[in-house]
Design a protein around this motif. Structure first.
Motif, PDB file in Angstrom:
ATOM      1  N   ASN A  59       0.906  -1.307  -0.034  1.00 36.51           N
ATOM      2  CA  ASN A  59      -0.039  -0.088   0.150  1.00 36.51           C
ATOM      3  C   ASN A  59       0.832   1.238  -0.073  1.00 36.51           C
ATOM      4  N   TRP A  60       1.333   1.767   1.185  1.00 40.73           N
ATOM      5  CA  TRP A  60       2.083   2.986   1.218  1.00 40.73           C
ATOM      6  C   TRP A  60       3.046   3.414   0.382  1.00 40.73           C
ATOM      7  N   ARG A  63       2.398   3.008  -3.691  1.00 42.73           N
ATOM      8  CA  ARG A  63       1.545   4.176  -3.711  1.00 42.73           C
ATOM      9  C   ARG A  63       2.437   5.796  -3.943  1.00 42.73           C
ATOM     10  N   HIS A  66       4.098   5.490  -7.119  1.00 41.42           N
ATOM     11  CA  HIS A  66       3.203   5.664  -8.245  1.00 41.42           C
ATOM     12  C   HIS A  66       3.094   7.040  -8.421  1.00 41.42           C
ATOM     13  N   ILE A  67       2.736   7.959  -7.471  1.00 37.04           N
ATOM     14  CA  ILE A  67       2.853   9.588  -7.365  1.00 37.04           C
ATOM     15  C   ILE A  67       3.737  10.016  -8.065  1.00 37.04           C
ATOM     16  N   PHE A  75      -4.229   3.890  -8.544  1.00 41.35           N
ATOM     17  CA  PHE A  75      -3.509   2.902  -7.567  1.00 41.35           C
ATOM     18  C   PHE A  75      -4.312   1.601  -7.831  1.00 41.35           C
ATOM     19  N   ASP A  76      -3.380   0.696  -7.527  1.00 48.07           N
ATOM     20  CA  ASP A  76      -4.088  -0.970  -7.579  1.00 48.07           C
ATOM     21  C   ASP A  76      -4.810  -0.964  -6.158  1.00 48.07           C
ATOM     22  N   GLY A 124      -1.711  11.677  -7.276  1.00 51.07           N
ATOM     23  CA  GLY A 124      -2.330  10.343  -7.905  1.00 51.07           C
ATOM     24  C   GLY A 124      -3.698  10.107  -7.775  1.00 51.07           C
ATOM     25  N   HIS A 126      -6.654   7.569  -6.693  1.00 54.07           N
ATOM     26  CA  HIS A 126      -6.959   6.731  -5.729  1.00 54.07           C
ATOM     27  C   HIS A 126      -8.266   5.777  -6.549  1.00 54.07           C
ATOM     28  N   LEU A 137      -1.334  11.121   1.362  1.00 52.02           N
ATOM     29  CA  LEU A 137      -1.032   9.741   1.261  1.00 52.02           C
ATOM     30  C   LEU A 137      -0.166   9.481   2.719  1.00 52.02           C
TER      31      LEU A 137
END
Length: 191
Positions: A59-60, A63, A66-67, A75-76, A124, A126, A137
Motif C-alpha cells: 500500500n503505502w 502508492r 506511483h505518485i 492505484f491498485d 495520484g 485513488h 497519503l
C-alpha cells in the motif's frame, strides 16, 4: 485542537514508533487477549498486525512511488482483509518482527526518496477517492497507524468491560466509536 500541516519529520516520528508500540502492547499477552474482538465483523489485535504487514508490502510505499513516477492510472486497489489468508497460523511474535523489519525498510526507502515540500503536492488517483496528494497519503499512513493502535487498545480494554463494574461509566475507551467526519465535529464545536 489547532490543525497544522504535518512535516515529513512529524509523519516519520509516528511511523517509526509504531512497531515498538505494538510490541509493548501485545508481546507475551495470552492468546485470548490477542485474538479478542469487539464483536462480529471486527478485528482482533492479531488481525490488525496482519493488516499492517500487508499495508507495508503493497500500500503505502508502492502508492508513493506511483505518485512520484507521475503514473496517471489509479492505484491498485488495496485488499483490506488479505491478512485473513496471509497471516493465519503464524505466531504473533513472528508477525510483530515481520512488521518491524518491513517498517524499518520502508522508512529507509522513504528517506531515500529525498522528498521536498513540492513533492507533497504531487497527485495520484485513488481507485475510490479520486485525486489525492502525496502529502495526504503520507499523513494517512501515520494516522492509519494511530487508528489501529487505538483499535487494539480499545479491543483489549473491552475484554475487561464487565470486570470494571460501575467504573465503566467513566471509561470512554469502553464506549463504541461514533463515526463523524472531522468537519462535522469542527462545526459542532463552533455551535
Amino acid at each position: 485542537m489547532t490543525p497544522h500541516e504535518p512535516s515529513l519529520d512529524d509523519i516519520v516520528a509516528i511511523l517509526a514508533r509504531t512497531p515498538a508500540s505494538l510490541s509493548a502492547m501485545l508481546e507475551g499477552l495470552p492468546q485470548a487477549l490477542v485474538t479478542a474482538t469487539e464483536g462480529d465483523k471486527t478485528w482482533s489485535p492479531y488481525d490488525v498486525i496482519g493488516h499492517l504487514i500487508n499495508g507495508e508490502r503493497v500500500n503505502w510505499l508502492p502508492r508513493a512511488r506511483h505518485i512520484l513516477e507521475g503514473e496517471p492510472r489509479p492505484f491498485d486497489p488495496f485488499d483490506r482483509t488479505a491478512q485473513f489468508t496471509q497471516s493465519q497460523g503464524k505466531p504473533l511474535s513472528e508477525l510483530l518482527k515481520t512488521f518491524e523489519v518491513l517498517r524499518r525498510d520502508n522508512l529507509a526507502a522513504l528517506a531515500g526518496m529525498n522528498l521536498t515540500e513540492a513533492d507533497f503536492n504531487r497527485v495520484g488517483q485513488h481507485p475510490e477517492l479520486g485525486e489525492v496528494t502525496l502529502g495526504q497519503l503520507l499523513a494517512t499512513w501515520a494516522v492509519h497507524d494511530l487508528d489501529h493502535l487505538g483499535q487494539i487498545a480499545r479491543t483489549l480494554a473491552k475484554v475487561h468491560a464487565h470486570a470494571v463494574g460501575p467504573w465503566e461509566q467513566y471509561l470512554s475507551i469502553l464506549k463504541d466509536r461514533r463515526h463523524e467526519s472531522v468537519s462535522n465535529q469542527a462545526g459542532a464545536n463552533k455551535a
